[in-house]
Design a protein around this motif. Structure first.
Motif, PDB file in Angstrom:
ATOM      1  N   ARG A  54       0.291  -1.604  -0.148  1.00 25.84           N
ATOM      2  CA  ARG A  54       0.020  -0.038   0.229  1.00 25.84           C
ATOM      3  C   ARG A  54       0.663   1.441  -0.226  1.00 25.84           C
ATOM      4  NH1 ARG A  54      -5.048  -0.287   1.250  1.00 25.84           N
ATOM      5  NH2 ARG A  54      -6.734  -2.242   1.274  1.00 25.84           N
ATOM      6  N   LYS A  55       0.363   2.365  -0.476  1.00 24.01           N
ATOM      7  CA  LYS A  55       0.813   3.587  -0.744  1.00 24.01           C
ATOM      8  C   LYS A  55       1.232   3.960   0.353  1.00 24.01           C
ATOM      9  CE  LYS A  55      -2.859   5.936  -2.947  1.00 24.01           C
ATOM     10  NZ  LYS A  55      -3.736   6.116  -3.678  1.00 24.01           N
ATOM     11  N   THR A  56       1.701   5.250   0.710  1.00 23.99           N
ATOM     12  CA  THR A  56       1.896   5.662   2.091  1.00 23.99           C
ATOM     13  C   THR A  56       1.041   7.076   1.397  1.00 23.99           C
ATOM     14  OG1 THR A  56       4.095   5.126   2.697  1.00 23.99           O
ATOM     15  CG2 THR A  56       3.522   7.150   3.390  1.00 23.99           C
ATOM     16  N   SER A  57       1.257   7.574   0.118  1.00 27.00           N
ATOM     17  CA  SER A  57       0.783   9.035   0.048  1.00 27.00           C
ATOM     18  C   SER A  57       1.134   9.287  -1.988  1.00 27.00           C
ATOM     19  CB  SER A  57       1.275  10.106   0.499  1.00 27.00           C
ATOM     20  OG  SER A  57       2.357  10.458   0.563  1.00 27.00           O
ATOM     21  N   GLY A  58       0.475   9.943  -2.642  1.00 25.59           N
ATOM     22  CA  GLY A  58       0.572  10.048  -3.271  1.00 25.59           C
ATOM     23  C   GLY A  58      -0.560   9.713  -4.623  1.00 25.59           C
ATOM     24  N   GLU A  59      -0.887   9.193  -5.474  1.00 25.33           N
ATOM     25  CA  GLU A  59      -1.658   8.910  -6.664  1.00 25.33           C
ATOM     26  C   GLU A  59      -0.872   7.900  -7.571  1.00 25.33           C
ATOM     27  OE1 GLU A  59      -5.872  10.257  -9.682  1.00 25.33           O
ATOM     28  OE2 GLU A  59      -4.492  11.554  -8.191  1.00 25.33           O
ATOM     29  N   ALA A  60      -1.843   6.657  -7.514  1.00 22.60           N
ATOM     30  CA  ALA A  60      -1.360   5.817  -8.846  1.00 22.60           C
ATOM     31  C   ALA A  60      -2.639   5.872  -9.383  1.00 22.60           C
ATOM     32  CB  ALA A  60      -0.573   4.359  -8.140  1.00 22.60           C
ATOM     33  N   ARG A  61      -2.816   5.435 -10.742  1.00 21.70           N
ATOM     34  CA  ARG A  61      -3.609   4.735 -11.621  1.00 21.70           C
ATOM     35  C   ARG A  61      -3.177   3.974 -13.023  1.00 21.70           C
ATOM     36  NH1 ARG A  61      -7.358   8.691  -9.813  1.00 21.70           N
ATOM     37  NH2 ARG A  61      -9.165   7.194 -10.298  1.00 21.70           N
ATOM     38  N   ILE A  62      -4.050   2.922 -13.494  1.00 21.32           N
ATOM     39  CA  ILE A  62      -3.855   2.048 -14.350  1.00 21.32           C
ATOM     40  C   ILE A  62      -5.464   1.931 -14.719  1.00 21.32           C
ATOM     41  CG2 ILE A  62      -3.172  -0.555 -15.171  1.00 21.32           C
ATOM     42  CD1 ILE A  62      -1.330  -0.891 -12.403  1.00 21.32           C
ATOM     43  N   PHE A  63      -4.957   1.980 -16.208  1.00 22.16           N
ATOM     44  CA  PHE A  63      -6.296   2.060 -17.172  1.00 22.16           C
ATOM     45  C   PHE A  63      -6.946   3.660 -16.641  1.00 22.16           C
ATOM     46  CE2 PHE A  63      -5.335  -2.293 -17.328  1.00 22.16           C
ATOM     47  CZ  PHE A  63      -4.015  -2.228 -18.281  1.00 22.16           C
ATOM     48  N   GLY A  64      -6.793   4.465 -16.158  1.00 24.79           N
ATOM     49  CA  GLY A  64      -7.974   5.205 -14.931  1.00 24.79           C
ATOM     50  C   GLY A  64      -8.302   4.872 -13.947  1.00 24.79           C
ATOM     51  N   LEU A  65      -8.217   4.010 -13.444  1.00 17.69           N
ATOM     52  CA  LEU A  65      -8.393   3.249 -12.564  1.00 17.69           C
ATOM     53  C   LEU A  65      -7.278   3.308 -11.549  1.00 17.69           C
ATOM     54  CD1 LEU A  65     -10.066   0.015 -13.543  1.00 17.69           C
ATOM     55  CD2 LEU A  65     -11.816   2.902 -13.497  1.00 17.69           C
ATOM     56  N   ASP A  66      -7.598   3.978  -9.903  1.00 16.19           N
ATOM     57  CA  ASP A  66      -6.966   3.768  -8.776  1.00 16.19           C
ATOM     58  C   ASP A  66      -6.654   2.998  -8.510  1.00 16.19           C
ATOM     59  OD1 ASP A  66      -6.620   3.821  -5.415  1.00 16.19           O
ATOM     60  OD2 ASP A  66      -6.547   5.342  -6.645  1.00 16.19           O
ATOM     61  N   CYS A  67      -5.692   2.549  -8.213  1.00 17.94           N
ATOM     62  CA  CYS A  67      -4.574   0.968  -8.050  1.00 17.94           C
ATOM     63  C   CYS A  67      -4.902   0.120  -6.964  1.00 17.94           C
ATOM     64  CB  CYS A  67      -3.155   1.609  -9.051  1.00 17.94           C
ATOM     65  SG  CYS A  67      -2.833   2.154 -10.099  1.00 17.94           S
ATOM     66  N   GLN A  68      -5.036   1.068  -6.232  1.00 17.65           N
ATOM     67  CA  GLN A  68      -5.714   0.071  -4.726  1.00 17.65           C
ATOM     68  C   GLN A  68      -7.222   0.307  -4.183  1.00 17.65           C
ATOM     69  OE1 GLN A  68      -3.109   1.875  -1.065  1.00 17.65           O
ATOM     70  NE2 GLN A  68      -5.428   2.461  -0.578  1.00 17.65           N
ATOM     71  N   HIS A  69      -7.965   1.045  -5.076  1.00 17.33           N
ATOM     72  CA  HIS A  69      -9.578   1.024  -4.677  1.00 17.33           C
ATOM     73  C   HIS A  69     -10.029  -0.083  -5.988  1.00 17.33           C
ATOM     74  CE1 HIS A  69      -8.705   4.509  -2.089  1.00 17.33           C
ATOM     75  NE2 HIS A  69      -9.272   4.029  -1.371  1.00 17.33           N
ATOM     76  N   ASP A  70      -9.663  -0.317  -7.001  1.00 17.59           N
ATOM     77  CA  ASP A  70     -10.015  -0.479  -8.502  1.00 17.59           C
ATOM     78  C   ASP A  70      -9.187  -1.989  -8.733  1.00 17.59           C
ATOM     79  OD1 ASP A  70     -12.636   0.904  -8.888  1.00 17.59           O
ATOM     80  OD2 ASP A  70     -10.765   2.264  -9.435  1.00 17.59           O
ATOM     81  N   SER A  71      -8.269  -2.743  -7.726  1.00 20.99           N
ATOM     82  CA  SER A  71      -6.940  -3.432  -8.307  1.00 20.99           C
ATOM     83  C   SER A  71      -7.998  -5.175  -8.675  1.00 20.99           C
ATOM     84  CB  SER A  71      -6.486  -3.936  -7.139  1.00 20.99           C
ATOM     85  OG  SER A  71      -7.704  -4.412  -6.008  1.00 20.99           O
ATOM     86  N   THR A  72      -9.136  -5.201  -8.696  1.00 15.53           N
ATOM     87  CA  THR A  72      -9.583  -5.789  -9.302  1.00 15.53           C
ATOM     88  C   THR A  72      -9.963  -5.659 -10.657  1.00 15.53           C
ATOM     89  OG1 THR A  72     -11.257  -6.822  -7.084  1.00 15.53           O
ATOM     90  CG2 THR A  72     -11.926  -7.767  -9.366  1.00 15.53           C
ATOM     91  N   ARG A  73     -10.047  -4.830 -11.216  1.00 16.89           N
ATOM     92  CA  ARG A  73     -10.751  -4.366 -12.854  1.00 16.89           C
ATOM     93  C   ARG A  73      -9.204  -4.600 -13.237  1.00 16.89           C
ATOM     94  NH1 ARG A  73     -14.829   0.674 -12.726  1.00 16.89           N
ATOM     95  NH2 ARG A  73     -16.344  -0.678 -11.660  1.00 16.89           N
ATOM     96  N   ILE A  74      -8.225  -3.834 -12.412  1.00 20.70           N
ATOM     97  CA  ILE A  74      -6.954  -3.711 -13.211  1.00 20.70           C
ATOM     98  C   ILE A  74      -6.632  -4.734 -12.945  1.00 20.70           C
ATOM     99  CG2 ILE A  74      -4.368  -2.700 -13.062  1.00 20.70           C
ATOM    100  CD1 ILE A  74      -5.806  -0.553 -11.545  1.00 20.70           C
ATOM    101  N   LEU A  75      -6.480  -5.255 -12.617  1.00 18.95           N
ATOM    102  CA  LEU A  75      -5.808  -7.191 -12.386  1.00 18.95           C
ATOM    103  C   LEU A  75      -5.519  -8.578 -13.335  1.00 18.95           C
ATOM    104  CD1 LEU A  75      -4.668  -7.856  -8.702  1.00 18.95           C
ATOM    105  CD2 LEU A  75      -3.024  -6.343 -10.607  1.00 18.95           C
ATOM    106  N   ALA A  76      -7.330  -8.108 -13.737  1.00 21.49           N
ATOM    107  CA  ALA A  76      -8.054  -9.123 -15.240  1.00 21.49           C
ATOM    108  C   ALA A  76      -7.195  -8.536 -16.185  1.00 21.49           C
ATOM    109  CB  ALA A  76      -9.133  -8.354 -15.118  1.00 21.49           C
ATOM    110  N   ASP A  77      -6.412  -7.301 -16.631  1.00 18.13           N
ATOM    111  CA  ASP A  77      -5.691  -7.002 -17.703  1.00 18.13           C
ATOM    112  C   ASP A  77      -4.421  -6.962 -17.799  1.00 18.13           C
ATOM    113  OD1 ASP A  77      -6.746  -6.889 -21.034  1.00 18.13           O
ATOM    114  OD2 ASP A  77      -7.119  -5.571 -20.816  1.00 18.13           O
TER     115      ASP A  77
END
Length: 426
Positions: free
Chosen positions: A152-175
């Motif tokens: 887990r990140k300490t701070s800042g923002e990280a996005r993959i496919f426009g989705l939040d890496c921490q909260h939307d990991s289910t959608r992200i990891l599928a692809d």
């Protein structure tokens, strides 16, 4: 409460839980409590995160990534095909459209008082092969693990496919296809069984792709993992990461364990994936690999991105490597003009690194009786070391505060240079 997992009968047999001769098409509902303890420790495919993974002392990147991926897919009885539909959606936040495949803003990860990564800003466009280089401990793997939500990140923002890496990991990891620097599998499983089970989580037929990849990589699918060399185990990891034709491929030190001929095959395979449309994040400390395959590169130093440039721009730096042969023995003092560093003199032979106006260089060399001269472009390694030369100069000054730049070969006359860094032993 532990989720129920749908596991094929043949896989349960491999774990010692199934029938003696089960039909391969049979699936059984199994609670996580029924699985052996070692299964939770080393499983590369399914693991109950809520009960065991958080306290598992043997967890590693490949297990944790696969476990989080499949836990996300099974929780709520979701399949990869359903999740992938939302994977390419753009995210609009604060009136700004974020359509980069990977984008980070001031991404920071600290381990207590220890530095991890600090304010990492990175943007990788779709279809790009993006290099991520730095020495061991610079923060490359920490960045990747944070992007994949393995930590887990300490701070800042990280996005993959426009989705939040921490909260939307289910959608992200599928692809996403991920190859960690080290892979761990069940020793007694055959490669084909392992890959077929991995493919079963995607709503597509991956059999042909598995055969194609195994033929390209010269992988014997019928061999057990325990009978494989390190290089062949790495091939299994490559096939597993690419079998579902992911939109994003993340490679962390991918060539370790591969022989030079297989490395060439691997690079060609990644080029083909990129031509297919996949975006690639390629992390390495071997600079020739990055130079060989990437379009752009980010240089990370002590947890911070110090520069992001195209490969061509890095190579077109003003730094030159000069090697000459004089008619008479070279006097070192004749080469101490501004811009020169790392001077090496051996009789009539001399070499140095020059940064500055080439006309000044030629005018100075015109005063020497030369028999031959060679002026070449710097290697990517020399360019890379340029970003670490400031620390070397500071260390040299700390050792001898009264020394002048020309007295210390590790410090440039005028400015630090790549080869000066190398001369200092960094």
């Amino acid at each position: 409460m532990c989720p129920m997992l749908d596991l094929p009968a043949w896989y349960l047999k491999a774990l010692g839980l199934g029938q003696k001769n089960p039909a391969s098409s049979q699936f059984h509902h199994v609670a996580c409590e029924e699985l052996p303890w070692i299964f939770a420790h080393r499983c590369s495919f399914v693991c109950c995160l809520c009960c065991r993974l958080r306290c598992c002392p043997f967890r590693n990147d490949s297990n944790l990534f696969a476990s989080k991926t499949l836990y996300s897919l099974y929780a709520g009885r979701l399949y990869v095909g359903r999740l992938a539909k939302a994977g390419g959606a753009l995210n609009v936040r604060g009136g700004e459209v974020m359509d980069a495949v990977i984008e980070t803003r001031k991404l920071t990860k600290r381990f207590g008082r220890a530095r991890g990564i600090v304010d990492v800003d990175m943007q990788i466009e779709e279809g790009e092969v993006f290099g991520f280089i730095g020495p061991n401990g610079a923060g490359k793997s920490t960045t990747i693990r944070t992007l994949l939500s393995l930590i887990r990140k300490t701070s800042g923002e990280a996005r993959i496919f426009g989705l939040d890496c921490q909260h939307d990991s289910t959608r992200i990891l599928a692809d996403v296809g991920y190859l960690p620097s080290e892979v761990f599998y069940y020793d007694r499983m055959r490669a084909i069984d392992l890959l077929n089970y991995s493919a079963s989580f995607y709503k597509k037929d991956c059999n042909q792709r598995i055969r194609e990849l195994s033929e390209v990589l010269e992988l014997d699918l019928n061999r057990k993992i325990e009978d494989m060399s390190l290089g062949n185990k790495k091939k299994v990891g490559i096939v597993q990461g690419l079998l579902h034709s992911p939109r994003l491929i993340i490679l962390d030190e991918p060539t370790s364990g591969l022989d030079p001929l297989m490395q060439k095959t691997f690079f060609e395979l990644i080029r083909q994936e990129n031509e297919r449309g996949a975006t690639v994040l390629f992390s390495s400390h071997i600079l020739s690999e990055v130079q060989r395959i990437c379009d752009r590169v980010a240089i990370i130093k002590e947890g911070r991105i110090v520069d992001t440039q195209s490969i061509a721009a890095l190579q077109q730096t003003a730094v030159k490597r000069v090697t000459l042969i004089a008619k008479n023995p070279v006097i070192p003092a004749s080469l101490t003009f501004p811009g020169v560093a790392a001077v090496e003199v051996d009789g009539v032979h001399a070499s140095f690194v020059y940064e500055g106006d080439c006309n000044v260089l030629l005018a100075k060399l015109g005063d020497l009786p030369l028999a031959n001269i060679d002026i070449t472009e710097p290697t990517l390694e020399e360019v890379f070391l340029h970003y670490y030369s400031d620390d070397i100069a500071q260390n040299a000054t700390a050792r001898n505060p009264n020394s002048k730049p020309e007295d210390d070969e590790a410090v440039l006359v005028g400015k630090s240079s790549p080869s000066a860094s190398r001369a200092s032993g960094r």
